[in-house]
Design a protein around this motif. Structure first.
Motif, PDB file in Angstrom:
ATOM      1  N   UNK A 120       2.551   5.744  15.148  1.00 43.14           N
ATOM      2  CA  UNK A 120       2.402   6.909  14.285  1.00 43.14           C
ATOM      3  C   UNK A 120       3.187   6.764  12.988  1.00 43.14           C
ATOM      4  N   UNK A 121       4.384   6.161  13.071  1.00 40.86           N
ATOM      5  CA  UNK A 121       5.196   5.980  11.860  1.00 40.86           C
ATOM      6  C   UNK A 121       4.534   5.002  10.893  1.00 40.86           C
ATOM      7  N   UNK A 122       3.896   3.952  11.415  1.00 40.33           N
ATOM      8  CA  UNK A 122       3.223   2.981  10.543  1.00 40.33           C
ATOM      9  C   UNK A 122       2.002   3.613   9.885  1.00 40.33           C
ATOM     10  N   UNK A 162      -0.244  12.298   2.210  1.00 40.29           N
ATOM     11  CA  UNK A 162       0.862  13.261   2.164  1.00 40.29           C
ATOM     12  C   UNK A 162       2.225  12.609   2.302  1.00 40.29           C
ATOM     13  N   UNK A 163       2.286  11.351   2.745  1.00 42.33           N
ATOM     14  CA  UNK A 163       3.582  10.707   2.993  1.00 42.33           C
ATOM     15  C   UNK A 163       3.843   9.512   2.085  1.00 42.33           C
ATOM     16  N   UNK A 164       2.936   9.198   1.186  1.00 47.14           N
ATOM     17  CA  UNK A 164       3.111   8.028   0.324  1.00 47.14           C
ATOM     18  C   UNK A 164       4.188   8.311  -0.722  1.00 47.14           C
ATOM     19  N   UNK A 165       5.147   7.382  -0.829  1.00 45.97           N
ATOM     20  CA  UNK A 165       6.222   7.466  -1.820  1.00 45.97           C
ATOM     21  C   UNK A 165       5.990   6.383  -2.865  1.00 45.97           C
ATOM     22  N   UNK A 166       5.740   6.815  -4.089  1.00 48.74           N
ATOM     23  CA  UNK A 166       5.416   5.855  -5.151  1.00 48.74           C
ATOM     24  C   UNK A 166       6.612   5.008  -5.562  1.00 48.74           C
ATOM     25  N   UNK A 167       7.809   5.443  -5.250  1.00 53.53           N
ATOM     26  CA  UNK A 167       9.015   4.745  -5.693  1.00 53.53           C
ATOM     27  C   UNK A 167       9.508   3.692  -4.704  1.00 53.53           C
ATOM     28  N   UNK A 168       8.883   3.572  -3.558  1.00 54.56           N
ATOM     29  CA  UNK A 168       9.329   2.602  -2.554  1.00 54.56           C
ATOM     30  C   UNK A 168       8.131   1.916  -1.922  1.00 54.56           C
ATOM     31  N   UNK A 169       8.405   0.752  -1.350  1.00 53.01           N
ATOM     32  CA  UNK A 169       7.362  -0.019  -0.682  1.00 53.01           C
ATOM     33  C   UNK A 169       7.407   0.304   0.800  1.00 53.01           C
ATOM     34  N   UNK A 170       6.263   0.667   1.336  1.00 52.97           N
ATOM     35  CA  UNK A 170       6.190   1.025   2.758  1.00 52.97           C
ATOM     36  C   UNK A 170       5.445  -0.047   3.527  1.00 52.97           C
ATOM     37  N   UNK A 171       5.539   0.031   4.847  1.00 53.86           N
ATOM     38  CA  UNK A 171       4.827  -0.927   5.697  1.00 53.86           C
ATOM     39  C   UNK A 171       3.328  -0.811   5.513  1.00 53.86           C
ATOM     40  N   UNK A 172       2.833   0.438   5.380  1.00 50.88           N
ATOM     41  CA  UNK A 172       1.397   0.619   5.186  1.00 50.88           C
ATOM     42  C   UNK A 172       0.893   0.009   3.902  1.00 50.88           C
TER      43      UNK A 172
END
Length: 890
Positions: free
Chosen positions: A351-353, A360-370
């Motif tokens: 669920x976290x990935x 709703x959870x995308x952060x433009x200032x950081x790189x995420x796993x997704x």
């Protein structure tokens, strides 16, 4: 063995001794010779003969075989090793090691059956001479190869303790070749040996492994020996948590590794700088298996951050390496394995990935796993495409919620164009005819995504281009390289049929099967579906979870996907061949089974709730019984106190009687044998006794009320318990019901007996209290009569006449006192009547309970259960008679 004969004196006339006899003679010389030179020469001859065997085996190209006589000649060599003399023991160790290298199985069998054979060899590890100890390690390595019986014996000879001590003494990972030899021996003892693994864990030896991985801040200049040692240490950790071990043993070791801090130490190496690439790769693989399937360890790994500015999760840093084509291939495979193990049976992590991909959870200032996975999925590097697709597939494995959530993901393809869904973008890339590795990865992702998810199947079929593309791919006759793609397309189309909810009119199950029959042919479709399992790389991937491939081009199958293919191939084949009528019947049967399952589930929940309630009521019954016992104890104590007061009263009565007799013979101013002061004191004592009697009467009334309340509560509790038990046993044998009913009748009668007993005790208390109240005054009047009689015998009648007036006055006063006490008696009798009324109320309550039981029996009769009415009536009549007898007694 001719070499031995030549050394022993050449060819002689007559029969020649066999090789075994020659060896035996040499062994006897070693064991019994008194001269050191003779013993040393014999051992050298034996060692030289072993070298001859070894060279002969090399010349032949195969290990030499020993005959029976030669096997008998090897047994004494084990005894050489026990000899403490260096010049005997050391050559014996080398000789036995050489034999084990060439005739391992045979020599192992000989040593195994030799008395104390393995134990004597274990003594080599305790030898103070390092050269013998070190060669003993080499001997034990050869001895324990592929022999579980010898491995167990060595382990139970305290091998783990000795080896770990040697490793510590030699400097752990910074040690030399001796540490390497100890680690190799430990691997022999633990690998594929569940008994030794359990012994290692239970002996708390896992905790002793943590210091091995404590590396300093300066990681530059790792020696080759240190790299080798640390690599073997990591392999030793992996042996304890390998996926091929039993799940219970693996979970237990994973728990121990987290509790002792070993996992935390491994993660420190994982995030450290300057660590050699092969050590880093093996550390990633080790961490992967330590966290695989362990929720606690997976949660900890998710919290690990890399020492960067700003800090980034370790998962993100590892994924950056995986999708980077400049990283080594083995390192990228290790990161993928780590990601798969992190998500294995970890719905929270899945669920976290997936959440990092949602708008709703995308952060433009950081790189995420997704973001990294999407970037790798649409990269120009085919290996990055495959790894990202497999990683996303593991984020959806056996998780219907995340499959539905991923349908919400929207991607911006280019400026000025509307965003498209992730599902649509995957099919778009698939239809563009990219590399085989990329298409295989996307097809595995799509199959995992829509499997067992009708909503995802509907979304996939909603695109009108998808079904024609799949049928075209399956129907074409392509080369060997495209056969795997055809098989995966057939699997994807088969999933669309099997999990189709018929919500799209143009793509129902029946229409898709008709399309297959018309465009492809059912037999051809099944044949293309079989291309997957027939591929040469399929069986390799199915063997173990870790992705191990000789080259990037051969990286095609994922281990979890092979299990999915095995599960779906048969059901899809049946679904394609089924007719519409069979499909409908199967749907009806499935619905019926689901309904039955729901009903059974509801009943199970109801039974659980009722069990909980019954358990609670039983606990209340036990508590009530305990309180009742406490009340009985209290009543007993009150009775004891009353008896004590009665004894005190009797003593006081005797004392007053004696004083009355003495005073009657004394001065004429005495009245009724008592002085005025003594009479006043007696009245005060009687008043005190009356107060005590009143207090006891009040306490007794309170206890009666409490007992009545407890008895009523207990009867209601028994009744409720019986109702619940009757409901649960409603469908059981009527004999069980009769026994249950009989048990209830016995419990009610037992309660009635207890009540009658308490009534009897209460009446006895009242009777004793009345006796305490009336006896003193009877005694006083008796003494008065005796005094008058005594006065009749006085000599002087004149004194009698003079005292008559005073006597009459005191008699009047005594009469007044008696009247007051009679009034008190009337009050006490009123209180007794009130107590009787309370008892009548209790009897009414019991009658009401009896009526409820009768009503319950009637309901059971209406339900068709058999109830013995005659016994019930007899029991009730008898109970009513008991009630009437109790009332008469009252």
């Amino acid at each position: 063995m001719n070499f031995f004969r030549e050394v022993m004196g050449g060819q002689a006339a007559g029969p020649q001794p066999s090789g075994a006899e020659t060896i035996r003679k040499l062994c006897d010389r070693v064991a019994s010779s008194t001269l050191l030179e003779d013993r040393r020469d014999a051992v050298r001859l034996l060692e030289t003969g072993a070298v001859e065997i070894h060279l002969f085996a090399i010349l032949l190209g195969t290990p030499s075989l020993l005959n029976t006589e030669e096997e008998q000649g090897i047994k004494p060599i084990v005894w050489f090793v026990h000899e403490f003399d260096f010049h005997v023991r050391w050559p014996g160790v080398k000789l036995l090691t050489t034999l084990l290298k060439n005739q391992g199985v045979q020599v192992q069998g000989i040593i195994l059956v030799s008395p104390m054979g393995v134990s004597r060899l274990m003594d080599l590890l305790a030898d103070s001479r390092e050269v013998i100890r070190n060669d003993g390690l080499l001997l034990l390595q050869q001895l324990t190869k592929s022999n579980a019986a010898i491995q167990k014996i060595v382990a139970f000879e305290n091998a783990f303790e000795r080896l770990l001590d040697i490793i510590t003494e030699e400097g752990s990972s910074d040690g030399g070749i001796v540490v390497e030899d100890c680690l190799l021996l430990l691997l022999n003892l633990l690998k594929n040996n569940s008994s030794n693994q359990n012994f290692f864990k239970e002996g708390s030896y896992i905790q002793r492994m943590k210091p091995w991985f404590e590396i300093g801040d300066d990681n530059s200049g790792w020696s080759a020996q240190k790299v080798t040692n640390l690599h073997l240490m990591l392999q030793l950790v992996r042996v304890m948590v390998s996926p091929v071990n039993s799940p219970g043993a693996t979970a237990s070791c994973q728990k121990s590794m987290y509790q002792c801090g070993l996992l935390q130490q491994l993660c420190t190496i994982l995030m450290a700088t300057g660590v050699p690439a092969d050590i880093l790769t093996e550390t990633i693989n080790t961490v992967s298996e330590v966290i695989r399937g362990s929720q606690v360890n997976q949660d900890y790994f998710a919290s690990v951050n890399a020492p960067s500015n700003p800090p980034r999760p370790a998962i993100v840093v590892l994924l950056m390496s995986m999708v980077n084509e400049r990283q080594p291939f083995v390192l990228r495979c290790a990161v993928l394995y780590c990601f798969q193990c992190f998500l294995y049976k970890n719905q929270k992590g899945q669920g976290e990935i997936v959440a990092t991909l949602l708008p709703s959870t995308i952060d433009a200032n950081s790189i995420s796993a997704g973001q990294l996975l999407c970037g790798g999925l649409f990269s120009v590097d085919s290996l990055s495409n495959w790894c990202a697709a497999v990683a996303l597939a593991h984020s959806l494995q056996d998780n219907l919620t995340q499959k539905e959530q991923l349908l919400r993901v929207q991607l911006a393809t280019s400026l000025g164009k509307p965003p498209v869904s992730l599902l649509q973008q995957c099919t778009n890339i698939l239809s563009q005819g990219s590399k085989v590795q990329t298409r295989v990865g996307l097809l595995m992702l799509l199959c995992t995504w829509i499997n067992n998810c009708p909503i995802a199947v509907t979304h996939f079929l909603h695109n009108q281009e998808n079904v024609p593309f799949l049928t075209a791919q399956i129907s074409e006759n392509l080369g060997e390289d495209e056969r795997l793609v055809q098989g995966l397309c057939a699997l994807l189309l088969g999933i669309c049929i099997y999990y189709n909810d018929n919500s799209l009119e143009n793509n129902t199950k029946e229409k898709l099967k008709q399309l297959i029959e018309k465009r492809i042919g059912k037999e051809n479709f099944v044949e293309k579906l079989g291309f997957i399992t027939k591929h040469e790389l399929y069986s390799r991937a199915a063997q173990k979870p870790q992705p191990v491939f000789p080259s990037p081009e051969q990286m095609l199958f994922d281990h979890e996907f092979t299990k999915l293919v095995k599960e779906l191939e048969g059901v899809i084949t049946k679904a394609v061949h089924k007719s519409n009528e069979e499909e409908k019947k199967e749907e009806e049967v499935k619905k019926t089974l689901e309904q039955h399952d729901n009903i059974v589930t509801q009943y199970k929940e109801l039974i659980r709730e009722q069990d909980a309630q019954i358990q609670e009521l039983k606990e209340q019954v036990v508590s009530t019984s305990s309180q009742n016992e406490q009340m009985q104890t209290t009543v007993t104590q009150q009775l004891s106190q009353i008896q004590q007061h009665k004894d005190q009263y009797n003593i006081l009565k005797l004392k007053l009687g004696k004083e009355s007799q003495l005073n009657s013979q004394g001065e004429g101013s005495q009245v009724n044998g008592l002085q005025t002061e003594e009479l006043t004191q007696l009245r005060e004592e009687v008043e005190e006794l009356r107060k005590q009697h009143s207090l006891l009467q009040t306490q007794l009334g309170d206890k009666d009320t409490l007992i009545t309340s407890l008895v009523s509560r207990r009867l209601r509790t028994v009744f409720v318990c019986f109702c619940y038990d009757a409901f649960l046993r409603h469908h059981k044998n009527s004999v069980e019901w009769s026994l249950e009913l009989e048990g209830l009748r016995s419990r009610v009668q037992s309660q009635l007996a207890e009540i009658n007993q308490m009534k009897t005790e209460r009446q006895e208390l009242l009777r004793r209290a009345e006796q305490m109240f009336f006896f003193p005054w009877v005694f006083v009047f008796m003494d008065h009569s005796k005094f008058l009689l005594h006065l009749g015998f006085q000599e002087e009648a004149k004194s009698l006449s003079a005292s008559r007036a005073e006597l009459d006055q005191q008699l009047a006063s005594a009469t007044s006192t008696v009247a007051i006490l009679q009034t008190e008696k009337a009050k006490l009798q009123t209180e007794v009547q009130d107590s009787k009324k309370e008892q009548d109320d209790l009897l009414m309550l019991l009658a009401d309970q009896d009526q409820k039981i009768h009503s319950l029996k009637q309901k059971l009769k209406d339900l068709g259960e058999t109830v013995d009415d005659e016994d019930d009536l007899d029991g009730r009549d008898q109970t009513d008679d008991d009630y009437e007898e109790d009332e008469d007694e009252d």
